[in-house]
Design a protein around this motif. Structure first.
Motif, mmCIF file in Angstrom:
data_model
loop_
_atom_site.group_PDB
_atom_site.id
_atom_site.type_symbol
_atom_site.label_atom_id
_atom_site.label_comp_id
_atom_site.label_asym_id
_atom_site.label_seq_id
_atom_site.Cartn_x
_atom_site.Cartn_y
_atom_site.Cartn_z
ATOM 1 N N THR A 144 4.864 -6.538 -6.518
ATOM 2 C CA THR A 144 5.668 -5.466 -5.925
ATOM 3 C C THR A 144 7.171 -5.652 -6.105
ATOM 4 O OG1 THR A 144 3.955 -5.241 -4.221
ATOM 5 C CG2 THR A 144 6.046 -4.142 -3.816
ATOM 6 N N MET A 145 7.667 -6.855 -5.826
ATOM 7 C CA MET A 145 9.096 -7.054 -5.679
ATOM 8 C C MET A 145 9.927 -6.962 -6.967
ATOM 9 S SD MET A 145 9.896 -7.085 -2.591
ATOM 10 C CE MET A 145 11.589 -7.673 -2.705
ATOM 11 N N SER A 152 7.567 16.892 -11.438
ATOM 12 C CA SER A 152 8.632 15.895 -11.381
ATOM 13 C C SER A 152 8.051 14.502 -11.568
ATOM 14 C CB SER A 152 9.343 15.975 -10.025
ATOM 15 O OG SER A 152 10.174 14.847 -9.827
ATOM 16 N N HIS A 153 8.757 13.663 -12.295
ATOM 17 C CA HIS A 153 8.291 12.308 -12.534
ATOM 18 C C HIS A 153 8.913 11.310 -11.551
ATOM 19 C CE1 HIS A 153 6.384 13.847 -16.056
ATOM 20 N NE2 HIS A 153 6.067 12.651 -16.522
ATOM 21 N N VAL A 154 9.500 11.816 -10.476
ATOM 22 C CA VAL A 154 10.167 10.952 -9.502
ATOM 23 C C VAL A 154 9.173 10.521 -8.430
ATOM 24 C CG1 VAL A 154 12.036 10.763 -7.821
ATOM 25 C CG2 VAL A 154 12.368 12.110 -9.902
ATOM 26 N N LEU A 155 8.982 9.217 -8.295
ATOM 27 C CA LEU A 155 8.120 8.664 -7.257
ATOM 28 C C LEU A 155 8.939 8.440 -5.985
ATOM 29 C CD1 LEU A 155 6.260 6.075 -9.506
ATOM 30 C CD2 LEU A 155 5.372 8.269 -8.699
ATOM 31 N N SER A 156 8.250 8.222 -4.879
ATOM 32 C CA SER A 156 8.958 8.151 -3.595
ATOM 33 C C SER A 156 9.240 6.726 -3.138
ATOM 34 C CB SER A 156 8.149 8.885 -2.509
ATOM 35 O OG SER A 156 6.873 8.307 -2.355
ATOM 36 N N HIS A 157 8.901 5.717 -3.962
ATOM 37 C CA HIS A 157 9.156 4.324 -3.605
ATOM 38 C C HIS A 157 9.698 3.576 -4.822
ATOM 39 C CE1 HIS A 157 6.172 5.576 -0.559
ATOM 40 N NE2 HIS A 157 6.766 4.702 0.225
ATOM 41 N N ALA A 158 10.074 2.324 -4.591
ATOM 42 C CA ALA A 158 10.548 1.476 -5.685
ATOM 43 C C ALA A 158 9.395 0.709 -6.321
ATOM 44 C CB ALA A 158 11.612 0.504 -5.170
ATOM 45 N N PHE A 159 8.177 1.135 -6.044
ATOM 46 C CA PHE A 159 6.972 0.579 -6.652
ATOM 47 C C PHE A 159 5.960 1.711 -6.739
ATOM 48 C CE2 PHE A 159 7.598 -0.653 -2.230
ATOM 49 C CZ PHE A 159 6.617 0.094 -1.594
ATOM 50 N N CYS A 160 4.938 1.520 -7.543
ATOM 51 C CA CYS A 160 3.965 2.592 -7.799
ATOM 52 C C CYS A 160 2.775 2.492 -6.857
ATOM 53 C CB CYS A 160 3.471 2.512 -9.245
ATOM 54 S SG CYS A 160 4.750 2.839 -10.467
ATOM 55 N N LEU A 161 2.448 3.613 -6.246
ATOM 56 C CA LEU A 161 1.269 3.721 -5.398
ATOM 57 C C LEU A 161 0.399 4.855 -5.916
ATOM 58 C CD1 LEU A 161 2.888 3.373 -1.862
ATOM 59 C CD2 LEU A 161 1.664 1.613 -3.139
ATOM 60 N N ILE A 192 7.536 -3.056 5.262
ATOM 61 C CA ILE A 192 6.964 -3.906 6.308
ATOM 62 C C ILE A 192 5.522 -4.256 5.961
ATOM 63 C CG2 ILE A 192 6.200 -3.962 8.726
ATOM 64 C CD1 ILE A 192 8.694 -2.318 9.415
ATOM 65 N N TYR A 193 4.779 -3.259 5.487
ATOM 66 C CA TYR A 193 3.373 -3.470 5.138
ATOM 67 C C TYR A 193 3.224 -4.474 3.996
ATOM 68 C CZ TYR A 193 -1.103 -2.548 2.879
ATOM 69 O OH TYR A 193 -2.320 -2.695 2.265
ATOM 70 N N PHE A 194 4.066 -4.363 2.973
ATOM 71 C CA PHE A 194 3.928 -5.227 1.804
ATOM 72 C C PHE A 194 4.518 -6.618 2.014
ATOM 73 C CE2 PHE A 194 3.687 -1.050 -0.439
ATOM 74 C CZ PHE A 194 2.399 -1.216 -0.907
ATOM 75 N N LEU A 195 5.545 -6.738 2.841
ATOM 76 C CA LEU A 195 6.256 -8.001 2.955
ATOM 77 C C LEU A 195 5.950 -8.789 4.230
ATOM 78 C CD1 LEU A 195 9.790 -6.911 1.651
ATOM 79 C CD2 LEU A 195 8.000 -8.126 0.403
ATOM 80 N N PHE A 196 5.753 -8.084 5.349
ATOM 81 C CA PHE A 196 5.639 -8.780 6.629
ATOM 82 C C PHE A 196 4.435 -9.725 6.700
ATOM 83 C CE2 PHE A 196 4.827 -8.829 11.324
ATOM 84 C CZ PHE A 196 5.981 -9.527 11.664
ATOM 85 N N PRO A 197 3.219 -9.289 6.327
ATOM 86 C CA PRO A 197 2.092 -10.247 6.363
ATOM 87 C C PRO A 197 2.307 -11.451 5.445
ATOM 88 C CG PRO A 197 1.265 -8.000 6.253
ATOM 89 C CD PRO A 197 2.745 -7.924 5.997
ATOM 90 N N SER A 198 2.794 -11.205 4.234
ATOM 91 C CA SER A 198 3.025 -12.298 3.283
ATOM 92 C C SER A 198 4.093 -13.265 3.794
ATOM 93 C CB SER A 198 3.452 -11.733 1.927
ATOM 94 O OG SER A 198 2.461 -10.875 1.406
#
Length: 317
Positions: free
Chosen positions: A80-81, A174-183, A282-288
């Protein structure tokens, strides 16, 4: 009659990742705490894996499951990062279709794998407390390996069906996603194709599997609590509960963030988009980030290994 041949979409138009909308000028400042968390996750989980590898006192099934959890957390962060920091540091927003779909595949697979590992850890504690005399014959190293392979296979296989069609969809919006990673849920919104299967599959299969894991863990701890409460000795009762504390904390950290993010996405249409973004991080980083801290604080053997590693206590025999 010839069947239509599906051709791989070779569109050259890349997707565009998005950082914190409206706070683009502050991306460099936002990247500082994200970088600190990123490095902390790498160090924390890396040290945990190192200790389990070199300390023979930790060569037990309970710690092997912790090693699987740490590996999954490392994988989630490493997947992700990099794109997040590229957006924050150098405003590199373009990502090819193939890389984007691969990132989405690993993100969603590793999420399911983490849920499966927490379930396996609950099974380990269940056997250790409910049937301690047979624990070593039931939870062997070979059994841990089989469970680990099964959990990883479940995650990687179940996520394939909704990801593979992404390679054949055309993307005319539009090819614009809503995050800095792909979901997956972000990508299908941009597809000009029938996405009914891609909308239903994650809800019916993926979410139901995670919910089932959660329910089984909950039921197992009810039975564990019944067994612990039947123990006459208060000291033994306390010892049995202490072996479960770190696992319970990891469960709460993971499932609270999972259901919190799900609730925001499903019912938070009027919630500012910035809240959705923050909840995703928070979901991607907090548990890790929290799992190695929890294991270090709440697990005596790991805490002792850390102190020994940094020469703060005499070597154990």
């Amino acid at each position: 009659m010839k069947m239509p041949i599906m051709e791989l979409n070779t569109s050259a138009t890349p997707f565009l990742l998005t950082g914190f909308v409206g706070l683009e000028k502050a991306h460099h400042w936002i990247s500082i705490p994200l970088s600190v968390v990123y490095i902390s996750i790498l160090l924390g989980n890396g040290i945990l894996l190192f200790l389990i590898r070199v300390d023979h006192n930790l060569h037990e099934p309970m710690y092997y499951f912790l090693a699987l959890l740490a590996t999954t957390d490392l994988g989630m962060t490493l997947v992700t990062m990099p794109t997040v920091l590229c957006v924050m540091w150098i405003n590199h927003r373009e990502v090819s279709h193939g890389i984007c779909f691969l990132q989405a595949y690993f993100i969603h697979s590793l999420s399911m794998i983490e849920s499966g590992i927490l379930l396996a850890m609950a099974y380990d504690r269940f056997i250790a407390i409910r049937n301690p005399l047979r624990y070593t014959s039931i939870i062997t190293n070979i059994q841990v390996l089989k469970i680990g392979v099964g959990v990883f296979m479940r995650g990687f296989v179940l996520i394939l069906p909704p990801i593979l069609p992404l390679y054949w969809f055309s993307y005319c919006r539009s090819h614009v996603l809503s995050h800095a990673f792909c979901l997956h849920q972000d990508v299908i919104k941009l597809a000009c194709a029938d996405i009914t299967f891609n909308r239903l599959y994650p809800v019916v299969v993926v979410f139901s599997m995670v919910l089932m894991d959660c329910l089984i863990i909950f039921c197992s701890y009810i039975l564990i609590l019944q067994t612990v409460m039947s123990i006459a000795s208060e000291e033994e009762r306390s010892k049995a509960l202490n072996t479960c504390v770190s696992h319970i904390c990891c469960i709460l950290v993971f499932y609270v963030t999972v259901f919190g993010l799900t609730f925001i996405h499903r019912f938070g249409k009027n919630v500012p988009h910035l809240v959705h973004i923050i909840m995703s991080y928070i979901y991607f980083l907090f548990p890790s980030f929290m799992n190695p801290i929890i294991c270090s604080i709440k697990t005596k053997q790991i805490r002792g290994s850390i102190l020994q590693l940094f020469s703060l206590s005499p070597p154990r025999t």
